[in-house]
Design an enzyme around this catalytic site. Structure first.
Site, short mmCIF file in Angstrom:
data_model
loop_
_atom_site.label_atom_id
_atom_site.label_comp_id
_atom_site.label_asym_id
_atom_site.label_seq_id
_atom_site.Cartn_x
_atom_site.Cartn_y
_atom_site.Cartn_z
N ASP A 1 0.82 -1.22 0.00
CA ASP A 1 0.00 0.00 0.00
C ASP A 1 0.85 1.27 0.00
O ASP A 1 0.67 2.15 0.84
CB ASP A 1 -0.92 0.02 1.22
CG ASP A 1 -1.71 -1.24 1.42
OD1 ASP A 1 -2.15 -1.82 0.42
OD2 ASP A 1 -1.87 -1.67 2.59
N GLU B 1 -11.47 -0.35 -3.68
CA GLU B 1 -10.65 0.27 -2.64
C GLU B 1 -9.55 1.11 -3.29
O GLU B 1 -9.51 1.28 -4.50
CB GLU B 1 -10.02 -0.79 -1.73
CG GLU B 1 -9.14 -1.80 -2.47
CD GLU B 1 -8.63 -2.91 -1.58
OE1 GLU B 1 -8.77 -2.82 -0.35
OE2 GLU B 1 -8.10 -3.90 -2.14
N ASN C 1 -5.27 -8.62 -4.02
CA ASN C 1 -5.51 -7.18 -3.99
C ASN C 1 -4.28 -6.38 -4.42
O ASN C 1 -3.16 -6.89 -4.49
CB ASN C 1 -5.99 -6.74 -2.61
CG ASN C 1 -4.94 -6.91 -1.52
OD1 ASN C 1 -3.77 -7.21 -1.77
ND2 ASN C 1 -5.34 -6.74 -0.28
N GLU D 1 25.52 5.20 4.05
CA GLU D 1 24.84 4.49 5.12
C GLU D 1 24.66 3.02 4.77
O GLU D 1 24.25 2.70 3.65
CB GLU D 1 23.48 5.13 5.42
CG GLU D 1 23.57 6.52 6.03
CD GLU D 1 24.28 6.51 7.36
OE1 GLU D 1 24.00 5.60 8.19
OE2 GLU D 1 25.12 7.40 7.59
N GLU E 1 22.47 0.99 5.70
CA GLU E 1 21.07 0.61 5.50
C GLU E 1 20.52 1.08 4.16
O GLU E 1 19.31 0.94 3.89
CB GLU E 1 20.19 1.14 6.64
CG GLU E 1 20.02 2.65 6.71
CD GLU E 1 21.10 3.37 7.51
OE1 GLU E 1 20.86 4.52 7.93
OE2 GLU E 1 22.18 2.77 7.72
N ASN F 1 21.89 -8.16 12.94
CA ASN F 1 21.52 -9.57 12.76
C ASN F 1 22.35 -10.25 11.68
O ASN F 1 21.86 -11.12 10.96
CB ASN F 1 20.04 -9.71 12.44
CG ASN F 1 19.13 -9.38 13.61
OD1 ASN F 1 19.56 -8.77 14.59
ND2 ASN F 1 17.87 -9.75 13.52
#
Length: 536
Positions: free
Chosen positions: A40, A208, A263, A338, A340, A362
């Site tokens: 979404d 929707e 969906n 970075e 990430e 992790n």
């Protein structure tokens, strides 16, 4: 810290090319984010970056369903490498869920509208596109009892699509579960209260995902259809008015591949003067080995596609592929990047970092991250630095090119630092990294979690880079200034000099923009003798 569900190699991602009838079709990317399941999406451009805000799917096999109660934010400036900003809003108090967000900017703030399941709509606000977003009211903004909604039986009060028009007037489009169940209502200037009553919009086989965007003076209402004519599609209507007069135009996005016919939810937005559509499918769950049924239904991933308009303003139908978008710019390895921020990963996770932003955590033996399109230049890298931390004995970072088992150009050894957030910089020599490559940081070591990584940076011999010399002549002159202008305007995508991308980043920000243009102009006018990147 809990280990995520996947150990994903790109070879496991389902490679599907689907031909959809029609001409002048355009292309897509998926998945674009691997660390968590997202859906979404809502997209905005801010500070030169594209930000996507997504529902965060969390699957419980013992109690399956859409249990999303926080919002994930990711961003990019090249459409290939995405920064993980984590979860920037979490439902609490009156709201137990936060579904299908939409974010718009106004009043020097960012406003997020979200569904508390299918029963009501709330609003949260932040001073930054990366949050944190805070509930603005402590109650719902829109419910079935809001004036003008006149909710019929089965009405879903959810899936808000916020839109701010050129005159500053803001609207929220919402509703679901019925052809006549679309509503639009104006917002006051404060963006957290409604103005007047809601009005109805009737869209053919509407289900929707209400959304409005504007292009060249025309208003486009797009939405997901129901399943009465097969798998749900993203259809749209056009009007000269944001509230009335919409005429149906057709389908812009078919039900995507690897979606199980399920969906979908779209956002259409502009970024750097091009138009895109973001949506979701189930490709990541399938690639991760999820079985058919609930495990795929409730674990979605975000995709992105380019939108093209016809001369009459209608939108061309999208032909979905896995890697259709062009990387807008190469990554500069000689500035701090970075950890990430990545194009893909296998095995890792991210977490909040005490030094700011997030870090990669992790990490276990064999895990890796991929950074797409890194330009090492002709001189190449000579060393590598990484900010790392480990409460265990550490491990190693293998620096590889073009695949997780590709050419090894360096190995950085990481020892324990005493804590997962006690950061030190580890360095190693690098040899053989020149030109443009996909960068893989592959992590090796013993059992258990090895270390965390916050950021990384390569180094080259500074004497070989002449900042501002974009044609490789050894001099900085009006030709370099012209090349800089052409690059920023998009007329060219590279410079005559092999080191041009690095040499043009005069402020060391990692991107080439109007500030670099101004800095070069000041240099040529004699107002400065060196650039910020040379001072850092």
């Amino acid at each position: 810290m809990s280990k995520r569900v996947k150990k994903l190699s790109i070879l496991l991602v389902v490679c599907i090319l689907v031909s959809i009838s029609g001409i002048n079709t355009v292309f897509a990317d998926y998945p674009i984010f691997y660390q968590r399941y997202t859906a979404d999406p809502s997209g905005i451009e801010a500070n030169g970056r594209l930000y996507l805000y997504c529902s965060h799917d969390v699957y419980d096999p013992s109690n399956p369903g859409y249990k999303m109660n926080d919002i994930t934010c990711i961003s990019t400036d090249d459409l290939k490498n995405w920064t993980d900003h984590g979860e920037v809003f979490k439902a609490s108090g009156w709201a137990s869920l936060s579904w299908a967000p939409t974010v718009v900017a106004k009043n020097n703030k960012y406003y997020m509208y979200f569904g508390n399941g299918g029963g009501s709509i709330g609003v949260a606000v932040s001073d930054s596109p990366t949050g944190p977003f805070k509930d603005a009211l402590g109650k719902a903004l829109i419910t079935g009892s809001t004036p003008g909604v006149n909710a019929p039986s089965g009405f879903w009060c959810f899936d808000p699509g916020a839109f701010v028009d050129d005159d500053g007037q803001a609207y929220v489009y919402f509703g679901g579960n019925g052809e006549g169940n679309t509503r639009v209502i104006k917002l006051n200037d404060d963006m957290i209260s409604i103005k007047g009553s809601a009005s109805q919009i009737v869209a053919p086989i509407f289900f929707e995902a209400s959304l409005l965007h504007k292009y060249k003076g025309k208003y486009y209402f797009s939405y997901s259809t129901n399943f009465s004519k097969g798998a749900a599609t993203i259809d749209y209507m056009m009007s000269d008015n944001p509230m009335t007069g919409f005429q149906y135009k057709g389908t812009v996005l078919a039900n995507p591949p690897s979606n199980e016919g399920n969906n979908n939810h779209q956002c259409i937005f502009s970024y750097k003067n091009n138009w895109y559509i973001a949506y979701h499918n189930r490709a990541l769950a399938i690639a991760n080995g999820a079985s058919s049924g609930d495990a795929r239904t409730y674990q979605r991933n975000v995709c992105i596609d380019k939108i093209t308009y016809n001369a009459d303003g209608t939108m061309q139908k999208v032909n979905i592929t896995k890697d259709g978008l062009t990387q807008l710019k190469y990554v500069n390895p000689y500035v701090v990047n970075e950890a990430e921020t990545m194009a893909q990963e296998s095995g890792i996770n991210t977490e909040a970092c005490n030094a700011g932003g997030r870090d990669v955590c992790n990490i276990e033996n064999g895990d890796w991250v991929k950074v797409r399109g890194v330009d090492f230049g002709s001189a190449g890298a000579t060393s590598f630095d990484a900010s790392v931390a480990s409460a265990n004995s550490g491990g190693s970072i293998e620096i590889r090119l073009d695949s997780a088992d590709g050419k090894l150009v360096g190995t950085c050894n990481v020892a324990g630092t005493g804590d997962w957030q006690k950061w030190v910089t580890k360095s190693c020599a690098v040899s053989g990294a020149t030109g443009v490559h996909d960068l893989y940081l592959k992590f090796t070591g013993g059992s258990g979690y090895l270390f965390n990584i916050n950021n990384w940076k390569f180094n080259t011999q500074a004497s070989k880079i002449v900042y501002g010399d974009l044609d490789g002549s050894g001099d900085i002159n009006a030709l370099d200034f012209s090349l800089m202008k052409q690059f920023i305007l998009g007329s060219i995508t590279k410079f005559p000099s092999a080191d041009g991308i690095t040499a043009a980043d005069l402020d060391g920000s990692g991107s080439i923009d109007s500030l670099d243009y101004i800095l070069l102009k000041e240099y040529l006018l004699g107002k400065r003798t060196q650039f910020p990147v040379e001072i850092k």
